[in-house]
Scaffold this motif. Structure first.
Motif, PDB file in Angstrom:
ATOM      1  N   ASP A   1       0.810  -1.224   0.000  1.00  0.00           N
ATOM      2  CA  ASP A   1       0.000   0.000   0.000  1.00  0.00           C
ATOM      3  C   ASP A   1       0.842   1.273   0.000  1.00  0.00           C
ATOM      4  O   ASP A   1       0.299   2.373  -0.088  1.00  0.00           O
ATOM      5  N   LEU A   2       2.164   1.132   0.140  1.00  0.00           N
ATOM      6  CA  LEU A   2       3.027   2.317   0.148  1.00  0.00           C
ATOM      7  C   LEU A   2       3.180   2.866  -1.268  1.00  0.00           C
ATOM      8  O   LEU A   2       3.262   2.116  -2.234  1.00  0.00           O
ATOM      9  N   HIS A   3       3.253   4.190  -1.351  1.00  0.00           N
ATOM     10  CA  HIS A   3       3.428   4.828  -2.649  1.00  0.00           C
ATOM     11  C   HIS A   3       4.287   6.073  -2.482  1.00  0.00           C
ATOM     12  O   HIS A   3       4.271   6.728  -1.435  1.00  0.00           O
ATOM     13  N   HIS A   4       5.034   6.390  -3.528  1.00  0.00           N
ATOM     14  CA  HIS A   4       5.782   7.639  -3.571  1.00  0.00           C
ATOM     15  C   HIS A   4       5.854   8.077  -5.028  1.00  0.00           C
ATOM     16  O   HIS A   4       6.138   7.249  -5.911  1.00  0.00           O
ATOM     17  N   PRO A   5       5.600   9.357  -5.318  1.00  0.00           N
ATOM     18  CA  PRO A   5       5.571   9.793  -6.719  1.00  0.00           C
ATOM     19  C   PRO A   5       6.902   9.675  -7.440  1.00  0.00           C
ATOM     20  O   PRO A   5       6.929   9.675  -8.669  1.00  0.00           O
ATOM     21  N   LEU A   6       8.016   9.580  -6.693  1.00  0.00           N
ATOM     22  CA  LEU A   6       9.325   9.503  -7.329  1.00  0.00           C
ATOM     23  C   LEU A   6       9.953   8.116  -7.274  1.00  0.00           C
ATOM     24  O   LEU A   6      11.102   7.942  -7.679  1.00  0.00           O
ATOM     25  N   CYS A   7       9.205   7.126  -6.782  1.00  0.00           N
ATOM     26  CA  CYS A   7       9.797   5.791  -6.636  1.00  0.00           C
ATOM     27  C   CYS A   7       8.735   4.716  -6.814  1.00  0.00           C
ATOM     28  O   CYS A   7       7.705   4.727  -6.132  1.00  0.00           O
ATOM     29  N   ASN A   8       8.991   3.796  -7.732  1.00  0.00           N
ATOM     30  CA  ASN A   8       8.142   2.618  -7.883  1.00  0.00           C
ATOM     31  C   ASN A   8       8.625   1.527  -6.937  1.00  0.00           C
ATOM     32  O   ASN A   8       9.827   1.371  -6.714  1.00  0.00           O
ATOM     33  N   LEU A   9       7.674   0.776  -6.398  1.00  0.00           N
ATOM     34  CA  LEU A   9       7.979  -0.246  -5.403  1.00  0.00           C
ATOM     35  C   LEU A   9       7.603  -1.614  -5.944  1.00  0.00           C
ATOM     36  O   LEU A   9       6.502  -1.805  -6.472  1.00  0.00           O
ATOM     37  N   GLU A  10       8.526  -2.565  -5.850  1.00  0.00           N
ATOM     38  CA  GLU A  10       8.262  -3.955  -6.199  1.00  0.00           C
ATOM     39  C   GLU A  10       8.394  -4.825  -4.959  1.00  0.00           C
ATOM     40  O   GLU A  10       9.213  -4.537  -4.084  1.00  0.00           O
ATOM     41  N   ARG A  11       7.586  -5.888  -4.894  1.00  0.00           N
ATOM     42  CA  ARG A  11       7.620  -6.797  -3.750  1.00  0.00           C
ATOM     43  C   ARG A  11       7.963  -8.213  -4.210  1.00  0.00           C
ATOM     44  O   ARG A  11       7.484  -8.676  -5.231  1.00  0.00           O
ATOM     45  N   VAL A  12       8.790  -8.886  -3.404  1.00  0.00           N
ATOM     46  CA  VAL A  12       9.145 -10.277  -3.661  1.00  0.00           C
ATOM     47  C   VAL A  12       8.712 -11.106  -2.463  1.00  0.00           C
ATOM     48  O   VAL A  12       9.056 -10.782  -1.311  1.00  0.00           O
ATOM     49  N   ALA A  13       7.969 -12.172  -2.709  1.00  0.00           N
ATOM     50  CA  ALA A  13       7.557 -13.079  -1.637  1.00  0.00           C
ATOM     51  C   ALA A  13       8.733 -13.977  -1.284  1.00  0.00           C
ATOM     52  O   ALA A  13       9.099 -14.863  -2.044  1.00  0.00           O
ATOM     53  N   LEU A  14       9.314 -13.725  -0.118  1.00  0.00           N
ATOM     54  CA  LEU A  14      10.495 -14.475   0.321  1.00  0.00           C
ATOM     55  C   LEU A  14      10.061 -15.579   1.275  1.00  0.00           C
ATOM     56  O   LEU A  14       9.861 -15.351   2.469  1.00  0.00           O
ATOM     57  N   ALA A  15       9.905 -16.781   0.726  1.00  0.00           N
ATOM     58  CA  ALA A  15       9.481 -17.935   1.517  1.00  0.00           C
ATOM     59  C   ALA A  15      10.593 -18.979   1.527  1.00  0.00           C
ATOM     60  O   ALA A  15      11.313 -19.142   0.535  1.00  0.00           O
ATOM     61  N   PRO A  16      10.766 -19.689   2.645  1.00  0.00           N
ATOM     62  CA  PRO A  16      11.761 -20.773   2.657  1.00  0.00           C
ATOM     63  C   PRO A  16      11.431 -21.819   1.601  1.00  0.00           C
ATOM     64  O   PRO A  16      10.261 -22.062   1.287  1.00  0.00           O
ATOM     65  N   LEU A  17      12.444 -22.445   1.056  1.00  0.00           N
ATOM     66  CA  LEU A  17      12.225 -23.446   0.016  1.00  0.00           C
ATOM     67  C   LEU A  17      11.300 -24.557   0.492  1.00  0.00           C
ATOM     68  O   LEU A  17      10.541 -25.125  -0.311  1.00  0.00           O
ATOM     69  N   THR A  18      11.321 -24.852   1.789  1.00  0.00           N
ATOM     70  CA  THR A  18      10.477 -25.920   2.324  1.00  0.00           C
ATOM     71  C   THR A  18       8.988 -25.651   2.102  1.00  0.00           C
ATOM     72  O   THR A  18       8.193 -26.593   2.043  1.00  0.00           O
ATOM     73  N   PHE A  19       8.595 -24.377   1.962  1.00  0.00           N
ATOM     74  CA  PHE A  19       7.187 -24.048   1.742  1.00  0.00           C
ATOM     75  C   PHE A  19       6.705 -24.492   0.363  1.00  0.00           C
ATOM     76  O   PHE A  19       5.500 -24.492   0.105  1.00  0.00           O
ATOM     77  N   PHE A  20       7.632 -24.840  -0.523  1.00  0.00           N
ATOM     78  CA  PHE A  20       7.259 -25.262  -1.872  1.00  0.00           C
ATOM     79  C   PHE A  20       7.362 -26.782  -2.040  1.00  0.00           C
ATOM     80  O   PHE A  20       7.231 -27.280  -3.153  1.00  0.00           O
ATOM     81  N   ALA A  21       7.601 -27.478  -0.949  1.00  0.00           N
ATOM     82  CA  ALA A  21       7.748 -28.938  -1.030  1.00  0.00           C
ATOM     83  C   ALA A  21       6.467 -29.601  -1.532  1.00  0.00           C
ATOM     84  O   ALA A  21       6.509 -30.603  -2.248  1.00  0.00           O
ATOM     85  N   ASP A  22       5.334 -29.033  -1.156  1.00  0.00           N
ATOM     86  CA  ASP A  22       4.042 -29.525  -1.638  1.00  0.00           C
ATOM     87  C   ASP A  22       3.629 -28.674  -2.835  1.00  0.00           C
ATOM     88  O   ASP A  22       3.571 -27.449  -2.738  1.00  0.00           O
ATOM     89  N   ALA A  23       3.319 -29.319  -3.954  1.00  0.00           N
ATOM     90  CA  ALA A  23       3.003 -28.578  -5.176  1.00  0.00           C
ATOM     91  C   ALA A  23       1.783 -27.682  -5.009  1.00  0.00           C
ATOM     92  O   ALA A  23       1.741 -26.570  -5.559  1.00  0.00           O
ATOM     93  N   SER A  24       0.797 -28.121  -4.243  1.00  0.00           N
ATOM     94  CA  SER A  24      -0.398 -27.292  -4.048  1.00  0.00           C
ATOM     95  C   SER A  24      -0.077 -26.063  -3.210  1.00  0.00           C
ATOM     96  O   SER A  24      -0.635 -24.979  -3.438  1.00  0.00           O
ATOM     97  N   ASP A  25       0.829 -26.194  -2.238  1.00  0.00           N
ATOM     98  CA  ASP A  25       1.257 -25.029  -1.458  1.00  0.00           C
ATOM     99  C   ASP A  25       2.006 -24.035  -2.348  1.00  0.00           C
ATOM    100  O   ASP A  25       1.831 -22.818  -2.234  1.00  0.00           O
ATOM    101  N   ALA A  26       2.842 -24.564  -3.230  1.00  0.00           N
ATOM    102  CA  ALA A  26       3.564 -23.691  -4.150  1.00  0.00           C
ATOM    103  C   ALA A  26       2.596 -22.904  -5.025  1.00  0.00           C
ATOM    104  O   ALA A  26       2.765 -21.691  -5.237  1.00  0.00           O
ATOM    105  N   GLN A  27       1.576 -23.579  -5.519  1.00  0.00           N
ATOM    106  CA  GLN A  27       0.576 -22.892  -6.334  1.00  0.00           C
ATOM    107  C   GLN A  27      -0.207 -21.863  -5.518  1.00  0.00           C
ATOM    108  O   GLN A  27      -0.541 -20.776  -6.015  1.00  0.00           O
TER     109      GLN A  27
END
Length: 400
Positions: free
Chosen positions: A146-172
């Motif tokens: 929700d943060l915004h600034h007229p002089l800066c674009n913001l990108e977000r990366v979901a940083l999850a441990p690799l173990t969270f992707f062990a189940d294919a449905s969780d990864a999806q």
């Protein structure tokens, strides 16, 4: 508010100029800049008068900066949650303890301060990783989104441990939340020898492909020559080309691996972007109590440059358990990289590692009115922003 159609007398870096750019006393000739709706155009300065243009009088000029790797959810927590031991894993433990404070007000206050510091330094694009502690999006994902600034674009990366992707449905499930949360969202993961799982890595990439997400990975942030992340990724890409953009952050283990050059060859073929984090990697790698570090803990920047790989320097953590220092000023990151990576030509070459090239389409520039090439970025760090011909702010030693 004055709006200038262009500027005269700009000293641009050599990496931005065509090879046939004229020289004066072995230095690039100053440029005249023209601000157009389609983006910046420039040409060697001439004696043609431009009375309506902003005179720069030889000032150093760069495209607006990029901060390609930050952690706005963790920032400014060092006073309440310092790490109890050196090294990456101790910092992770301290961060988990600090999460009890992460309510809406706390996250907004710290992340907003960080964003303002970055903008004051000249950053026009900031990518922040946000820790996921379960397969559901954390509070910080929405608060920072929700943060915004007229002089800066913001990108977000979901940083999850690799173990969270062990189940294919969780990864999806994780990828679906990222993909539906708005523009500027990427899928990430923390990939380390302590959680290595090749099947989970494949699930991560499969989910990103299905949801058409770019990927930015914390990968091989260690000095273990047996680290499997980048090695496995290179092999995977040879069999399964990825349609989106892949960014690999840290990649410290490359400095220890005998097959590093072969790994880089493959990553370069697939246009993988490499991000080096000199401040935190110098601090956290080869960190042993009461012992001077023996290794620099940095990825293979020059080897990546030789292969034409997209390459950037990032600040990573700022004033938290991972790094008690930091300023959100890319000049500090660059200076750290200049020394630790033994880079050449700070302004004319190495500055490309902190600049947002797409800023040229937005006529978005950082002006250093009193600086000189020989001492930049150490002396005379005063600067201001010039975007679409409008001048914003002015800093002296980091303060607006």
């Amino acid at each position: 508010m004055n709006r200038y159609p262009g500027a005269t007398g700009a000293r641009l870096p050599r990496w931005l100029l065509p090879e046939n750019w004229p020289l004066t006393n072995q230095q690039p000739q100053l440029a005249t800049l023209h601000f157009h709706a389609a983006g910046l155009q420039f040409e060697p300065a001439s004696h043609q008068p431009h009375p309506e243009y902003l005179p720069l009088n030889g000032a150093l000029v760069l495209p607006a900066f990029i901060e390609p790797h930050a952690h706005l959810d963790k920032t400014f927590t060092i006073q309440r949650s310092p790490a109890q031991q050196p090294g990456l894993l101790a910092a992770i433990a301290a961060m988990h303890q600090d999460r009890v404070h992460w309510n809406v007000e706390d996250l907004q206050q710290r992340a907003t301060q960080a964003l303002h510091w970055a903008v004051e330094a000249g950053v026009g694009l900031l990518r922040t990783h946000i820790d996921w502690f379960s397969v559901d999006a954390p509070l910080a994902w929405q608060v920072i989104g929700d943060l915004h600034h007229p002089l800066c674009n913001l990108e977000r990366v979901a940083l999850a441990p690799l173990t969270f992707f062990a189940d294919a449905s969780d990864a999806q499930h994780i990828a679906a939340q990222v993909a539906t949360s708005g523009p500027g969202a990427l899928l990430g993961g923390f990939i380390h020898s302590s959680n290595w799982d090749a099947q989970a890595f494949q699930h991560l990439l499969d989910a990103a492909e299905l949801w058409q997400l770019d990927v930015d990975l914390h990968i091989d942030e260690e000095l273990n020559p047996q680290a499997q992340g980048l090695r496995w990724l290179a092999h995977y890409l040879q069999q399964h080309p990825f349609s989106g953009q892949i960014t690999c952050s840290h990649s410290c283990a490359l400095s220890q691996q005998e097959d590093a050059e072969q790994i880089l060859d493959v990553l370069a073929q697939h246009k993988v972007t490499l991000i080096a984090l000199p401040l935190t990697n110098l601090l956290l790698q080869d960190a042993v109590p009461d012992r001077t570090p023996r290794q620099r803990g940095l990825t293979l920047v020059k080897e990546a440059q030789a292969r034409g790989m997209p390459l950037l320097l990032g600040a990573d953590n700022v004033q938290d358990a991972f790094c008690p220092f930091g300023s959100y000023d890319p000049l500090d990151t660059l200076f750290s990289g200049l020394l630790s990576l033994q880079l050449d030509a700070a302004f004319d070459q190495a500055s490309s590692l902190i600049c947002q090239r797409s800023a040229l389409q937005a006529n978005d520039l950082v002006i250093f009115p009193d600086a000189e090439v020989a001492s930049w970025p150490l002396r005379l760090r005063q600067r201001y922003r010039l975007k679409n011909g409008v001048r914003y702010g002015e800093t002296t030693d980091g303060a607006w």
